[in-house]
Design an enzyme around this catalytic site. Structure first.
Site, PDB file in Angstrom:
ATOM      1  N   PHE A 105     -14.814  14.787   9.127  1.00 47.60           N
ATOM      2  CA  PHE A 105     -16.336  14.971   8.618  1.00 47.60           C
ATOM      3  C   PHE A 105     -16.333  14.969   6.866  1.00 47.60           C
ATOM      4  O   PHE A 105     -17.266  14.987   6.487  1.00 47.60           O
ATOM      5  CB  PHE A 105     -17.037  16.157   8.841  1.00 47.60           C
ATOM      6  CG  PHE A 105     -17.232  16.280  10.529  1.00 47.60           C
ATOM      7  CD1 PHE A 105     -18.186  15.543  10.957  1.00 47.60           C
ATOM      8  CD2 PHE A 105     -16.419  16.908  11.210  1.00 47.60           C
ATOM      9  CE1 PHE A 105     -18.459  15.432  12.455  1.00 47.60           C
ATOM     10  CE2 PHE A 105     -16.535  16.892  12.597  1.00 47.60           C
ATOM     11  CZ  PHE A 105     -17.782  16.224  13.345  1.00 47.60           C
TER      12      PHE A 105
ATOM     13  N   CYS B 255     -19.542   4.139   7.128  1.00 43.50           N
ATOM     14  CA  CYS B 255     -19.438   4.793   8.397  1.00 43.50           C
ATOM     15  C   CYS B 255     -20.917   4.624   8.836  1.00 43.50           C
ATOM     16  O   CYS B 255     -20.882   4.597  10.189  1.00 43.50           O
ATOM     17  CB  CYS B 255     -19.037   6.225   8.228  1.00 43.50           C
ATOM     18  SG  CYS B 255     -17.255   6.335   7.736  1.00 43.50           S
TER      19      CYS B 255
ATOM     20  N   ARG C 170     -31.835   5.307  -8.279  1.00 46.68           N
ATOM     21  CA  ARG C 170     -31.369   6.610  -7.778  1.00 46.68           C
ATOM     22  C   ARG C 170     -31.925   7.601  -8.293  1.00 46.68           C
ATOM     23  O   ARG C 170     -31.681   8.808  -8.386  1.00 46.68           O
ATOM     24  CB  ARG C 170     -30.111   6.469  -8.202  1.00 46.68           C
ATOM     25  CG  ARG C 170     -28.844   5.577  -7.798  1.00 46.68           C
ATOM     26  CD  ARG C 170     -28.507   6.264  -6.383  1.00 46.68           C
ATOM     27  NE  ARG C 170     -27.559   5.125  -5.573  1.00 46.68           N
ATOM     28  CZ  ARG C 170     -27.129   5.486  -4.423  1.00 46.68           C
ATOM     29  NH1 ARG C 170     -27.174   6.635  -3.754  1.00 46.68           N
ATOM     30  NH2 ARG C 170     -26.118   4.650  -3.871  1.00 46.68           N
TER      31      ARG C 170
ATOM     32  N   THR D   1     -11.898   1.052  12.359  1.00 50.75           N
ATOM     33  CA  THR D   1     -12.367   0.738  13.756  1.00 50.75           C
ATOM     34  C   THR D   1     -13.766  -0.068  13.183  1.00 50.75           C
ATOM     35  O   THR D   1     -14.749   0.742  13.458  1.00 50.75           O
ATOM     36  CB  THR D   1     -12.744   1.829  14.652  1.00 50.75           C
ATOM     37  OG1 THR D   1     -13.318   2.915  13.777  1.00 50.75           O
ATOM     38  CG2 THR D   1     -11.505   2.681  15.326  1.00 50.75           C
TER      39      THR D   1
ATOM     40  N   THR E 261     -16.720  -2.775  12.735  1.00 52.28           N
ATOM     41  CA  THR E 261     -17.593  -3.616  13.661  1.00 52.28           C
ATOM     42  C   THR E 261     -17.243  -4.610  14.142  1.00 52.28           C
ATOM     43  O   THR E 261     -16.843  -5.419  13.516  1.00 52.28           O
ATOM     44  CB  THR E 261     -19.415  -3.509  13.170  1.00 52.28           C
ATOM     45  OG1 THR E 261     -19.641  -2.111  12.645  1.00 52.28           O
ATOM     46  CG2 THR E 261     -20.144  -3.799  14.190  1.00 52.28           C
TER      47      THR E 261
ATOM     48  N   ARG F 231       0.928  -1.025   0.072  1.00 51.11           N
ATOM     49  CA  ARG F 231      -0.190   0.166   0.193  1.00 51.11           C
ATOM     50  C   ARG F 231       0.843   1.097   0.053  1.00 51.11           C
ATOM     51  O   ARG F 231       0.370   2.220  -0.582  1.00 51.11           O
ATOM     52  CB  ARG F 231      -0.752   0.105   1.151  1.00 51.11           C
ATOM     53  CG  ARG F 231      -2.152   0.891   1.296  1.00 51.11           C
ATOM     54  CD  ARG F 231      -3.065   0.119   2.130  1.00 51.11           C
ATOM     55  NE  ARG F 231      -4.221  -0.102   1.017  1.00 51.11           N
ATOM     56  CZ  ARG F 231      -5.352   0.389   0.720  1.00 51.11           C
ATOM     57  NH1 ARG F 231      -5.490   1.663   1.319  1.00 51.11           N
ATOM     58  NH2 ARG F 231      -6.172  -0.051  -0.352  1.00 51.11           N
TER      59      ARG F 231
ATOM     60  N   ALA G 288     -23.478  13.303  14.434  1.00 51.54           N
ATOM     61  CA  ALA G 288     -23.378  13.832  12.987  1.00 51.54           C
ATOM     62  C   ALA G 288     -24.000  12.630  11.927  1.00 51.54           C
ATOM     63  O   ALA G 288     -24.927  13.169  11.178  1.00 51.54           O
ATOM     64  CB  ALA G 288     -21.974  14.561  12.653  1.00 51.54           C
TER      65      ALA G 288
ATOM     66  N   SER H  56      -9.384   8.703  13.878  1.00 49.12           N
ATOM     67  CA  SER H  56     -10.502   7.504  13.506  1.00 49.12           C
ATOM     68  C   SER H  56     -11.830   7.824  14.230  1.00 49.12           C
ATOM     69  O   SER H  56     -11.780   8.647  15.325  1.00 49.12           O
ATOM     70  CB  SER H  56      -9.868   6.104  14.076  1.00 49.12           C
ATOM     71  OG  SER H  56      -8.542   5.721  13.929  1.00 49.12           O
TER      72      SER H  56
END
Ligand code: UGA
Length: 446
Positions: free
Chosen positions: A149, A259, A425, A75, A77, A22, A206, A114
């Site tokens: 954000f 997210c 859509r 992070t 689930t 990477r 948010a 994170s």
């Protein structure tokens, strides 16, 4: 980090990762081969790389040399154990904090970048404090929370002109040190300072509010379809109310991305942990409705095609979770395609940026060697017309701008009749598709 380097030429930024492949890709001289597709990122990296932006696997050396360390690990689930399916798996945050504790020298400001559950800073601090306490180490730490954000596809613009930058912490000097970096391009009134816990909770909140708007409008879309209303007209009407606002009211196949679901599930877990069962149930419903919306779409397709798609070819246009990204994490296309494969459909899938290898991984099956009737499977297609060849239906699942100007007469000519367009859509030119002889279903249109 690339934008910070671009905007602050006097700050040396070193991005470190354990994954050598990477890092090599980030150092590739061919900027079209960066590991993440994000409009404008290649230009920013091109300007700063080698000057004050560096990519390296020398993690410890970079930590030792740094005044400030951003923890930007994933992070996801948790998949098992306590909180499985809801809580965040913090093993990489903990491992990074331990690595910083071991390798840092002098005073180091540690910034949580994170997205983390509330009060994670406590764990990070405890690990760093243990190192600080070692006699003669000369190490000291300050912990800040600085959630991100940006949205994918518009990341560079979001970073260059953020609505706000949030810095949470207790150490005023550390807060000002970080604020002075953003202050080089962000107006001062947009840099908000809070305590650590407010900052961590603001990030989850948010995303929960944004996702809630999508589930709300999708719930109304279903009602529009059965009552003869049009969800876009309703969205415009309610969005003109400045208290509601017009953004994030587009009905679709449900929200995806790495997210929203993760962060809401995290919030749900947190509420349960503190005994707030009703609050937990309230937010859980946002995720449940999102899954229902995806299921509703695959059922709609099956019902419309005379109750069966076994052995039928369906063209799927778009696999990314939104336009302008190659990211497929939690993409609604995954659940919808899996449902249709389960029903025995043969899917011809095309996406301008998502590679076949990724689609195979997400669907849990490699592409078919050849199409065979009666068997569920999928094939990659080169373009929308190739995908539609012999198909009974075209499904639009991502709002790529190219899908606004499809050649409907050309597509209709290669499809089997009666042919359908399912536009999840509402981006396609429905009038042109109808004129070409297709039956058209658009999300939220009664
Ligand atoms: C989201 C937030 O918008 C960012 O502010 C946040 O920083 C980010 O998560 C994160 O926590 O990392 P992102 O997931 O990149 O950003 O993309 P969004 O633009 O929020 O879209 C999420 C999903 O909602 C997509 O599947 C999109 O198609 C869908 N969506 C969005 C709708 O269905 N309707 C809308 O009106 C808007």
């Amino acid at each position: 980090m690339a934008v910070i380097a671009d905007r602050c030429p006097d700050v040396q930024v070193t991005v470190v990762d354990l994954n050598a492949e990477r890092v090599a890709a980030w150092n590739d001289t061919d900027l079209t081969r960066l590991p993440v597709y994000e409009p404008g990122l290649d230009l920013v990296v091109g300007r700063a790389r080698g000057r004050n932006l560096h990519f390296s696997t020398a993690v410890e050396a970079a930590i030792a040399a740094a005044d400030m360390v951003f923890l930007s690990v994933n992070t996801p689930t948790k998949q098992r154990g306590v909180g499985a399916g809801q809580a965040s798996d913090l093993r990489w945050i903990e491992a990074s904090a331990r690595q910083v504790a071991a390798a840092a020298t002098g005073h180091t400001i540690v910034v949580e970048k994170s997205t983390l559950p509330v009060r994670t800073a406590e764990a990070v601090k405890a690990i760093l404090d243990a190192a600080q306490g070692d006699a003669g180490s000369g190490k000291t730490f300050s912990v800040l929370s600085n959630p991100e954000f940006l949205a994918e596809g518009t990341a560079i613009a979001d970073l260059e002109r953020p609505d706000r930058v949030l810095i949470g912490g207790e150490d005023g000097d550390a807060i000002e040190a970080l604020a002075s970096i953003y202050g080089q391009w962000v107006p001062p009134e947009r840099i908000l300072r809070t305590n650590l816990w407010s900052s961590e909770l603001s990030k989850l909140t948010a995303n929960a509010f944004l996702a809630q708007r999508i589930s709300s409008i999708n719930s109304i879309a279903a009602l529009c379809e059965v009552t003869g209303a049009d969800v876009r007209e309703v969205a415009r009407a309610i969005g003109s109310d400045s208290r509601i606002g017009s953004r994030f009211l587009q009905a679709g196949p449900g929200f995806g991305g790495s997210c929203f679901q993760k962060d809401i599930l995290n919030l749900v877990y947190l509420c349960r942990h503190f005994g707030l069962e009703d609050v937990a149930a309230y937010w859980q419903q946002v995720v449940d409705l999102n899954i229902w919306q995806q299921r509703r779409l695959s059922r709609k397709v099956v019902q419309s095609l005379f109750g069966t798609v076994t052995g039928k070819r369906l063209a799927v246009l778009g696999f990314a979770f939104k336009a302008d990204t190659n990211d497929t994490r939690e993409s609604p296309a995954i659940r919808i395609c899996r449902d249709l494969l389960e029903e025995g459909a043969c899917l011809a899938i095309v996406d301008p940026k998502v590679e076949s290898r990724q689609i195979s991984e997400d669907l849990g099956c490699p592409p078919l060697a050849a199409e065979s009737p009666g068997e569920g499977g999928w094939l990659p297609a080169d373009d929308p017309v190739a995908a539609a060849r012999g198909a009974d239906a075209v499904l639009i699942l991502t709002e790529w701008s190219a899908y606004r100007q499809l050649d409907w007469p050309g597509i209709a000519a290669v499809m089997r009749r009666p042919a359908w367009l399912f536009d999840a859509r509402a981006v396609a030119d429905a009038a042109a598709a109808r004129a070409a002889g297709l039956r058209v279903w658009r999300v939220g249109e009664g």
